[in-house]
Scaffold this motif. Structure first.
Motif, PDB file in Angstrom:
ATOM      1  N   ASP A 121       0.849  -1.185   0.000  1.00 49.52           N
ATOM      2  CA  ASP A 121       0.000   0.000   0.000  1.00 49.52           C
ATOM      3  C   ASP A 121       0.885   1.235   0.000  1.00 49.52           C
ATOM      4  O   ASP A 121       1.592   1.501   0.973  1.00 49.52           O
ATOM      5  N   LEU A 122       0.867   1.981  -1.108  1.00 53.12           N
ATOM      6  CA  LEU A 122       1.741   3.144  -1.234  1.00 53.12           C
ATOM      7  C   LEU A 122       1.455   4.202  -0.184  1.00 53.12           C
ATOM      8  O   LEU A 122       2.380   4.832   0.349  1.00 53.12           O
ATOM      9  N   ASN A 123       0.186   4.438   0.115  1.00 54.70           N
ATOM     10  CA  ASN A 123      -0.162   5.514   1.050  1.00 54.70           C
ATOM     11  C   ASN A 123       0.505   5.344   2.403  1.00 54.70           C
ATOM     12  O   ASN A 123       0.891   6.324   3.048  1.00 54.70           O
ATOM     13  N   SER A 124       0.617   4.113   2.874  1.00 53.69           N
ATOM     14  CA  SER A 124       1.182   3.873   4.193  1.00 53.69           C
ATOM     15  C   SER A 124       2.654   3.488   4.170  1.00 53.69           C
ATOM     16  O   SER A 124       3.326   3.551   5.203  1.00 53.69           O
ATOM     17  N   GLN A 125       3.185   3.108   3.001  1.00 49.00           N
ATOM     18  CA  GLN A 125       4.555   2.617   2.949  1.00 49.00           C
ATOM     19  C   GLN A 125       5.507   3.489   2.138  1.00 49.00           C
ATOM     20  O   GLN A 125       6.718   3.252   2.173  1.00 49.00           O
ATOM     21  N   PHE A 126       4.971   4.478   1.418  1.00 56.38           N
ATOM     22  CA  PHE A 126       5.817   5.254   0.515  1.00 56.38           C
ATOM     23  C   PHE A 126       5.341   6.703   0.505  1.00 56.38           C
ATOM     24  O   PHE A 126       4.243   6.997   0.044  1.00 56.38           O
ATOM     25  N   LEU A 127       6.174   7.589   1.036  1.00 59.40           N
ATOM     26  CA  LEU A 127       5.820   9.004   1.102  1.00 59.40           C
ATOM     27  C   LEU A 127       6.054   9.661  -0.260  1.00 59.40           C
ATOM     28  O   LEU A 127       7.131   9.545  -0.843  1.00 59.40           O
ATOM     29  N   SER A 128       5.027  10.354  -0.763  1.00 51.76           N
ATOM     30  CA  SER A 128       5.147  11.005  -2.062  1.00 51.76           C
ATOM     31  C   SER A 128       4.084  12.085  -2.194  1.00 51.76           C
ATOM     32  O   SER A 128       2.992  11.973  -1.615  1.00 51.76           O
ATOM     33  N   ASN A 129       4.395  13.128  -2.976  1.00 50.66           N
ATOM     34  CA  ASN A 129       3.392  14.156  -3.281  1.00 50.66           C
ATOM     35  C   ASN A 129       2.823  13.973  -4.686  1.00 50.66           C
ATOM     36  O   ASN A 129       2.114  14.837  -5.189  1.00 50.66           O
ATOM     37  N   ILE A 130       3.133  12.832  -5.310  1.00 48.14           N
ATOM     38  CA  ILE A 130       2.608  12.524  -6.638  1.00 48.14           C
ATOM     39  C   ILE A 130       1.318  11.719  -6.497  1.00 48.14           C
ATOM     40  O   ILE A 130       1.212  10.836  -5.652  1.00 48.14           O
ATOM     41  N   ASN A 131       0.360  12.034  -7.346  1.00 46.56           N
ATOM     42  CA  ASN A 131      -0.920  11.331  -7.322  1.00 46.56           C
ATOM     43  C   ASN A 131      -0.808  10.043  -8.141  1.00 46.56           C
ATOM     44  O   ASN A 131      -0.837  10.063  -9.367  1.00 46.56           O
ATOM     45  N   HIS A 132      -0.695   8.916  -7.445  1.00 45.67           N
ATOM     46  CA  HIS A 132      -0.628   7.618  -8.112  1.00 45.67           C
ATOM     47  C   HIS A 132      -1.989   6.937  -8.180  1.00 45.67           C
ATOM     48  O   HIS A 132      -2.090   5.801  -8.665  1.00 45.67           O
ATOM     49  N   HIS A 133      -3.015   7.602  -7.689  1.00 43.29           N
ATOM     50  CA  HIS A 133      -4.352   6.997  -7.664  1.00 43.29           C
ATOM     51  C   HIS A 133      -5.371   8.056  -8.079  1.00 43.29           C
ATOM     52  O   HIS A 133      -6.189   8.508  -7.294  1.00 43.29           O
ATOM     53  N   GLN A 134      -5.295   8.444  -9.368  1.00 37.30           N
ATOM     54  CA  GLN A 134      -6.121   9.542  -9.838  1.00 37.30           C
ATOM     55  C   GLN A 134      -7.596   9.157  -9.905  1.00 37.30           C
ATOM     56  O   GLN A 134      -7.957   7.979  -9.988  1.00 37.30           O
ATOM     57  N   LEU A 135      -8.441  10.164  -9.891  1.00 37.09           N
ATOM     58  CA  LEU A 135      -9.879   9.973 -10.066  1.00 37.09           C
ATOM     59  C   LEU A 135     -10.214  10.016 -11.556  1.00 37.09           C
ATOM     60  O   LEU A 135      -9.457  10.561 -12.359  1.00 37.09           O
ATOM     61  N   PRO A 136     -11.362   9.458 -11.964  1.00 37.33           N
ATOM     62  CA  PRO A 136     -11.771   9.542 -13.365  1.00 37.33           C
ATOM     63  C   PRO A 136     -11.893  10.994 -13.810  1.00 37.33           C
ATOM     64  O   PRO A 136     -12.150  11.862 -12.969  1.00 37.33           O
ATOM     65  N   PRO A 137     -11.705  11.275 -15.120  1.00 37.54           N
ATOM     66  CA  PRO A 137     -11.479  10.312 -16.198  1.00 37.54           C
ATOM     67  C   PRO A 137     -10.018   9.846 -16.242  1.00 37.54           C
ATOM     68  O   PRO A 137      -9.110  10.594 -15.908  1.00 37.54           O
ATOM     69  N   TYR A 138      -9.824   8.601 -16.693  1.00 40.06           N
ATOM     70  CA  TYR A 138      -8.493   8.015 -16.702  1.00 40.06           C
ATOM     71  C   TYR A 138      -7.732   8.231 -18.009  1.00 40.06           C
ATOM     72  O   TYR A 138      -6.598   7.773 -18.136  1.00 40.06           O
ATOM     73  N   ASN A 139      -8.376   8.913 -18.953  1.00 44.94           N
ATOM     74  CA  ASN A 139      -7.687   9.204 -20.223  1.00 44.94           C
ATOM     75  C   ASN A 139      -6.956  10.544 -20.180  1.00 44.94           C
ATOM     76  O   ASN A 139      -6.580  11.084 -21.217  1.00 44.94           O
ATOM     77  N   LEU A 140      -6.760  11.072 -18.976  1.00 41.61           N
ATOM     78  CA  LEU A 140      -5.955  12.273 -18.772  1.00 41.61           C
ATOM     79  C   LEU A 140      -4.697  11.896 -18.009  1.00 41.61           C
ATOM     80  O   LEU A 140      -4.708  10.979 -17.186  1.00 41.61           O
ATOM     81  N   THR A 141      -3.604  12.608 -18.268  1.00 36.43           N
ATOM     82  CA  THR A 141      -2.358  12.317 -17.566  1.00 36.43           C
ATOM     83  C   THR A 141      -2.312  13.056 -16.237  1.00 36.43           C
ATOM     84  O   THR A 141      -2.953  14.092 -16.069  1.00 36.43           O
ATOM     85  N   THR A 142      -1.542  12.482 -15.301  1.00 34.47           N
ATOM     86  CA  THR A 142      -1.506  13.073 -13.961  1.00 34.47           C
ATOM     87  C   THR A 142      -0.104  13.300 -13.427  1.00 34.47           C
ATOM     88  O   THR A 142       0.089  14.063 -12.489  1.00 34.47           O
ATOM     89  N   HIS A 143       0.908  12.619 -13.987  1.00 33.15           N
ATOM     90  CA  HIS A 143       2.292  12.890 -13.579  1.00 33.15           C
ATOM     91  C   HIS A 143       3.254  12.470 -14.684  1.00 33.15           C
ATOM     92  O   HIS A 143       2.846  11.887 -15.695  1.00 33.15           O
ATOM     93  N   LYS A 144       4.521  12.763 -14.479  1.00 37.26           N
ATOM     94  CA  LYS A 144       5.546  12.469 -15.485  1.00 37.26           C
ATOM     95  C   LYS A 144       6.386  11.267 -15.065  1.00 37.26           C
ATOM     96  O   LYS A 144       6.521  10.971 -13.874  1.00 37.26           O
TER      97      LYS A 144
END
Length: 233
Positions: A124-147
């Motif tokens: 589980d990334l939320n509890s095991q890996f600190l990050s400010n990147i959104n790895h669990h975006q909300l719909p729509p999924y045909n848009l990009t969210t990070h590089k």
């Protein structure tokens, strides 16, 4: 002749049914191949027969992978596990490696490849890996969210001729320790492994993002699917 691509099905435990997202199927058709949705089964006789008709296998997204595969116990943040699917993919992947048949892994696909080859996962990334990147975006999924940054002198960089890629992202697990049999092809800005390949095989690639949602408008996603299909032809 157009190659046949076997697609690992998605499992809905509430409805006790397997199903498929159109993007997995349509991306294969648009890449000039014939998609076949495989049954959810760990019956090796059935898998053997179907595997022999396929030019390549697409390992799709889905439930979490049992931590027992990489030698851990599941903790509370680990999500739903489908044991039959784990067993099915384990056997399918063994056949892929034994026969050097092309395989493309997406989301869960990159995770199962790594786990079956001796790597480990963040449950589980939320509890095991600190990050400010959104790895669990909300719909729509045909848009990009990070590089993601593509690694130099890797097949993915050679294919796309880019150093940085914009991707979508919908996952709560990810590669923690990379298998020694895999080489990275891309990392997110927070250091997560986002794409891998097996240098020892003809075509065993996997990505953590979801090109099946992007391919209609994104040429980079189409190139990934075409490279997979070309290797299976």
């Amino acid at each position: 002749m157009k190659p046949i691509i076997g697609i690992v099905p998605l499992w809905d435990s509430n409805k006790k049914s397997y199903w498929m997202l159109p993007g997995y199927v349509e991306s294969i058709i648009d890449s000039e191949a014939i998609p076949v949705i495989l049954p959810m089964t760990d019956n090796t006789d059935i898998i053997d027969r179907l595997f022999n008709t396929c030019g390549g296998i697409l390992f799709t997204g889905g439930q979490d992978i049992s931590p027992s595969i990489y030698g851990e116990a599941a903790f509370s943040e680990c999500g739903e596990i489908c044991g039959e699917r784990d067993n099915m993919e384990k056997y399918l992947f063994e056949l892929v490696l034994k026969n050097d048949k092309p395989a493309l892994g997406i989301c869960r696909g990159i995770q199962i490849f790594n786990a079956l080859l001796g790597g480990t996962l963040y449950q589980d990334l939320n509890s095991q890996f600190l990050s400010n990147i959104n790895h669990h975006q909300l719909p729509p999924y045909n848009l990009t969210t990070h590089k993601v940054k593509l690694c130099n002198q890797t097949p993915l960089q050679a294919l796309l001729k880019k150093d940085v890629l914009e991707v979508n992202s919908y996952h709560h697990q990810a590669i923690r320790t990379l298998s020694e049999e895999l080489s990275p092809m891309a990392f997110s800005e927070d250091g997560l492994t986002e794409a891998v390949y097996m240098p020892s095989k003809r075509f065993v690639w996997a990505v953590q993002w979801h090109p099946e949602f992007l391919y209609k408008t994104d040429e980079n996603s189409r190139k990934i699917f075409r490279a997979f299909i070309n290797s299976a032809s």
